[in-house]
Design a protein around this motif. Structure first.
Motif, PDB file in Angstrom:
ATOM      1  N   GLY A   1       1.596  -1.033 -15.177  1.00  0.00           N
ATOM      2  CA  GLY A   1       1.130   0.251 -15.687  1.00  0.00           C
ATOM      3  C   GLY A   1       0.732   0.145 -17.140  1.00  0.00           C
ATOM      4  O   GLY A   1       0.704  -0.946 -17.726  1.00  0.00           O
ATOM      5  N   GLN A   2       0.450   1.275 -17.739  1.00  0.00           N
ATOM      6  CA  GLN A   2       0.032   1.335 -19.138  1.00  0.00           C
ATOM      7  C   GLN A   2       1.164   1.916 -19.974  1.00  0.00           C
ATOM      8  O   GLN A   2       1.716   2.969 -19.654  1.00  0.00           O
ATOM      9  CB  GLN A   2      -1.238   2.168 -19.283  1.00  0.00           C
ATOM     10  N   ALA A   3       1.501   1.200 -21.043  1.00  0.00           N
ATOM     11  CA  ALA A   3       2.663   1.572 -21.847  1.00  0.00           C
ATOM     12  C   ALA A   3       2.523   2.937 -22.504  1.00  0.00           C
ATOM     13  O   ALA A   3       3.531   3.583 -22.806  1.00  0.00           O
ATOM     14  CB  ALA A   3       2.917   0.503 -22.912  1.00  0.00           C
ATOM     15  N   ASN A   4       1.299   3.394 -22.716  1.00  0.00           N
ATOM     16  CA  ASN A   4       1.125   4.682 -23.382  1.00  0.00           C
ATOM     17  C   ASN A   4       1.461   5.862 -22.480  1.00  0.00           C
ATOM     18  O   ASN A   4       1.569   6.995 -22.941  1.00  0.00           O
ATOM     19  CB  ASN A   4      -0.292   4.830 -23.945  1.00  0.00           C
ATOM     20  N   ARG A   5       1.615   5.602 -21.181  1.00  0.00           N
ATOM     21  CA  ARG A   5       2.023   6.690 -20.287  1.00  0.00           C
ATOM     22  C   ARG A   5       3.249   6.339 -19.445  1.00  0.00           C
ATOM     23  O   ARG A   5       3.815   7.219 -18.793  1.00  0.00           O
ATOM     24  CB  ARG A   5       0.860   7.089 -19.359  1.00  0.00           C
ATOM     25  N   THR A   6       3.660   5.074 -19.477  1.00  0.00           N
ATOM     26  CA  THR A   6       4.846   4.663 -18.726  1.00  0.00           C
ATOM     27  C   THR A   6       5.686   3.761 -19.620  1.00  0.00           C
ATOM     28  O   THR A   6       5.338   2.602 -19.852  1.00  0.00           O
ATOM     29  CB  THR A   6       4.458   3.889 -17.443  1.00  0.00           C
ATOM     30  N   SER A   7       6.783   4.273 -20.121  1.00  0.00           N
ATOM     31  CA  SER A   7       7.646   3.484 -20.997  1.00  0.00           C
ATOM     32  C   SER A   7       8.492   2.517 -20.172  1.00  0.00           C
ATOM     33  O   SER A   7       8.599   2.634 -18.941  1.00  0.00           O
ATOM     34  CB  SER A   7       8.568   4.404 -21.793  1.00  0.00           C
ATOM     35  N   ALA A   8       9.105   1.559 -20.853  1.00  0.00           N
ATOM     36  CA  ALA A   8       9.990   0.624 -20.173  1.00  0.00           C
ATOM     37  C   ALA A   8      11.145   1.366 -19.513  1.00  0.00           C
ATOM     38  O   ALA A   8      11.560   1.030 -18.388  1.00  0.00           O
ATOM     39  CB  ALA A   8      10.516  -0.405 -21.177  1.00  0.00           C
ATOM     40  N   GLU A   9      11.661   2.389 -20.192  1.00  0.00           N
ATOM     41  CA  GLU A   9      12.773   3.161 -19.634  1.00  0.00           C
ATOM     42  C   GLU A   9      12.346   3.898 -18.372  1.00  0.00           C
ATOM     43  O   GLU A   9      13.074   3.926 -17.368  1.00  0.00           O
ATOM     44  CB  GLU A   9      13.291   4.157 -20.674  1.00  0.00           C
ATOM     45  N   MET A  10      11.156   4.514 -18.403  1.00  0.00           N
ATOM     46  CA  MET A  10      10.649   5.225 -17.224  1.00  0.00           C
ATOM     47  C   MET A  10      10.403   4.260 -16.073  1.00  0.00           C
ATOM     48  O   MET A  10      10.698   4.570 -14.916  1.00  0.00           O
ATOM     49  CB  MET A  10       9.350   5.961 -17.580  1.00  0.00           C
ATOM     50  N   MET A  11       9.853   3.097 -16.389  1.00  0.00           N
ATOM     51  CA  MET A  11       9.559   2.129 -15.342  1.00  0.00           C
ATOM     52  C   MET A  11      10.849   1.664 -14.663  1.00  0.00           C
ATOM     53  O   MET A  11      10.912   1.575 -13.426  1.00  0.00           O
ATOM     54  CB  MET A  11       8.787   0.943 -15.916  1.00  0.00           C
ATOM     55  N   GLN A  12      11.862   1.401 -15.452  1.00  0.00           N
ATOM     56  CA  GLN A  12      13.127   0.952 -14.887  1.00  0.00           C
ATOM     57  C   GLN A  12      13.808   2.080 -14.095  1.00  0.00           C
ATOM     58  O   GLN A  12      14.351   1.846 -13.012  1.00  0.00           O
ATOM     59  CB  GLN A  12      14.052   0.462 -16.004  1.00  0.00           C
TER      60      GLN A  12
ATOM     61  N   LEU B   1      11.503   1.081 -10.563  1.00  0.00           N
ATOM     62  CA  LEU B   1      12.249  -0.087 -10.103  1.00  0.00           C
ATOM     63  C   LEU B   1      12.931   0.114  -8.753  1.00  0.00           C
ATOM     64  O   LEU B   1      12.861  -0.779  -7.897  1.00  0.00           O
ATOM     65  CB  LEU B   1      13.275  -0.504 -11.165  1.00  0.00           C
ATOM     66  N   PRO B   2      13.598   1.243  -8.489  1.00  0.00           N
ATOM     67  CA  PRO B   2      14.249   1.393  -7.178  1.00  0.00           C
ATOM     68  C   PRO B   2      13.278   1.249  -6.004  1.00  0.00           C
ATOM     69  O   PRO B   2      13.588   0.578  -5.010  1.00  0.00           O
ATOM     70  CB  PRO B   2      14.852   2.796  -7.242  1.00  0.00           C
ATOM     71  N   ALA B   3      12.094   1.850  -6.126  1.00  0.00           N
ATOM     72  CA  ALA B   3      11.103   1.750  -5.051  1.00  0.00           C
ATOM     73  C   ALA B   3      10.587   0.326  -4.916  1.00  0.00           C
ATOM     74  O   ALA B   3      10.359  -0.178  -3.809  1.00  0.00           O
ATOM     75  CB  ALA B   3       9.945   2.710  -5.312  1.00  0.00           C
TER      76      ALA B   3
ATOM     77  N   GLU C   1       0.830  -1.201   0.000  1.00  0.00           N
ATOM     78  CA  GLU C   1       0.000   0.000   0.000  1.00  0.00           C
ATOM     79  C   GLU C   1       0.868   1.256   0.000  1.00  0.00           C
ATOM     80  O   GLU C   1       0.570   2.238  -0.698  1.00  0.00           O
ATOM     81  CB  GLU C   1      -0.923  -0.018   1.219  1.00  0.00           C
ATOM     82  N   ALA C   2       1.959   1.231   0.778  1.00  0.00           N
ATOM     83  CA  ALA C   2       2.874   2.377   0.802  1.00  0.00           C
ATOM     84  C   ALA C   2       3.541   2.559  -0.559  1.00  0.00           C
ATOM     85  O   ALA C   2       3.741   3.689  -1.021  1.00  0.00           O
ATOM     86  CB  ALA C   2       3.929   2.175   1.891  1.00  0.00           C
ATOM     87  N   LEU C   3       3.873   1.463  -1.223  1.00  0.00           N
ATOM     88  CA  LEU C   3       4.488   1.538  -2.541  1.00  0.00           C
ATOM     89  C   LEU C   3       3.524   2.141  -3.560  1.00  0.00           C
ATOM     90  O   LEU C   3       3.915   3.002  -4.362  1.00  0.00           O
ATOM     91  CB  LEU C   3       4.928   0.137  -2.986  1.00  0.00           C
ATOM     92  N   VAL C   4       2.270   1.704  -3.536  1.00  0.00           N
ATOM     93  CA  VAL C   4       1.264   2.255  -4.452  1.00  0.00           C
ATOM     94  C   VAL C   4       1.082   3.751  -4.222  1.00  0.00           C
ATOM     95  O   VAL C   4       0.971   4.534  -5.175  1.00  0.00           O
ATOM     96  CB  VAL C   4      -0.073   1.504  -4.294  1.00  0.00           C
ATOM     97  N   ASP C   5       1.062   4.178  -2.965  1.00  0.00           N
ATOM     98  CA  ASP C   5       0.944   5.607  -2.653  1.00  0.00           C
ATOM     99  C   ASP C   5       2.129   6.399  -3.212  1.00  0.00           C
ATOM    100  O   ASP C   5       1.980   7.558  -3.620  1.00  0.00           O
ATOM    101  CB  ASP C   5       0.866   5.814  -1.140  1.00  0.00           C
ATOM    102  N   GLN C   6       3.291   5.748  -3.244  1.00  0.00           N
ATOM    103  CA  GLN C   6       4.500   6.428  -3.712  1.00  0.00           C
ATOM    104  C   GLN C   6       4.572   6.507  -5.235  1.00  0.00           C
ATOM    105  O   GLN C   6       4.891   7.560  -5.795  1.00  0.00           O
ATOM    106  CB  GLN C   6       5.737   5.709  -3.177  1.00  0.00           C
ATOM    107  N   VAL C   7       4.270   5.398  -5.914  1.00  0.00           N
ATOM    108  CA  VAL C   7       4.481   5.353  -7.369  1.00  0.00           C
ATOM    109  C   VAL C   7       3.207   5.571  -8.182  1.00  0.00           C
ATOM    110  O   VAL C   7       3.258   5.753  -9.392  1.00  0.00           O
ATOM    111  CB  VAL C   7       5.130   4.009  -7.780  1.00  0.00           C
TER     112      VAL C   7
END
Length: 274
Positions: free
Chosen positions: A240-251, A255-257, A110-116
């Motif tokens: 997430g959805q690829a049209n607003r979160t790219s693989a590069e952004m996700m990584q 990823l750190p969180a 839940e804390a992770l979802v609130d953060q990301v």
């Protein structure tokens, strides 16, 4: 005459490889589970004939099982259609409540979802599939409709590849034998060597990203949840959805969180007694 309650010898399977009645296999119990599994989102209520066909039983056999389940409160009927009752959730909850991991994981998720601001899930490996055991939704609308108990093919999900990465090489190769293949999207990998390479990559880097292999527009990244022995007992992901979160952004951004949360849950699991 076949005895439905017969029990077979411990090694027992027939010439086709299917279990046969014996000391380690209670056929009537297996038939009862088949009846329960015949109900799904696509078939939430069924006639006696539909249940019998889906479970591979005679009408008489299906009727006895349905009436038993109805007496126990797991099934209800209007006289024609049968459906499961909420009491069936007790069976799944028995598993969830027996595992301390999920009590530990939910607040951290839940804390992770609130953060990301993306949905987070936990899953375990079951044969060729993963089974969702915990899910925390973000408020954004997702293209998938997944909940606890949902099953997805392990080789084409980020959590699945992360869980498969914990298997020895011979066990991993064995999972590919007889693996049902389906091209879910143009990005789906089907070749054995390509699939093995991605699982090995997840093992080496300690995380796994899937980009639209299972569903167009769906992207996810997963990390392992490990026990005190260092074995992966579950996996955690952010989707997430690829049209607003790219693989590069996700990584880069998520990823750190995710890794910190997975490490926190694994650490708590490692110190949990009992």
């Amino acid at each position: 005459m076949e005895n439905p309650d017969a029990v077979a010898d411990p090694s027992g399977s027939d010439a086709t490889g299917a279990p046969r009645p014996g000391d380690s296999y209670v056929q009537s119990f297996a038939r009862g589970l088949a009846v329960i599994r015949s109900f799904s989102a696509a078939a939430p209520q069924q006639t006696l004939s539909e249940v019998a066909a889906a479970a591979g039983l005679t009408r008489a056999g299906a009727r006895r099982i349905l009436l038993t389940l109805q007496t126990l409160g797991y099934v209800e009927s209007d006289g024609r259609l049968f459906r499961l009752t909420p009491r069936i959730l007790e069976l799944g909850f028995a598993y969830l409540s027996s595992m301390p991991l999920w009590d530990l994981a939910e607040p951290a998720m839940e804390a992770l979802v609130d953060q990301v601001h993306e949905s987070c899930s936990a899953a375990v490996l079951d044969g060729h599939d993963i089974v969702y055991v915990l899910r925390v939704h973000t408020h954004k609308i997702m293209s998938t409709n997944l909940g606890v108990g949902s099953r997805l093919p392990a080789f084409w999900t980020s959590m699945g590849r992360m869980l498969l990465a914990d298997l020895p090489e011979d066990a991993l190769a064995a999972r590919l034998q007889g693996l049902p293949r389906r091209r879910f999207t143009p990005h789906t990998l089907l070749d054995d060597e390509a699939l093995l390479a991605r699982v090995r990559e997840a093992r080496a880097q300690g995380w796994c990203l899937i980009n639209q292999e299972l569903e167009e527009g769906l992207i996810s990244i997963a990390a392992p949840l490990r026990n005190r022995a260092g074995r992966t007992v579950a996996a955690l992901n952010i989707s997430g959805q690829a049209n607003r979160t790219s693989a590069e952004m996700m990584q880069r951004d998520l990823l750190p969180a995710l890794l910190r949360t997975a490490e926190t849950i694994s650490r708590m699991l490692g110190t949990r007694r009992g």
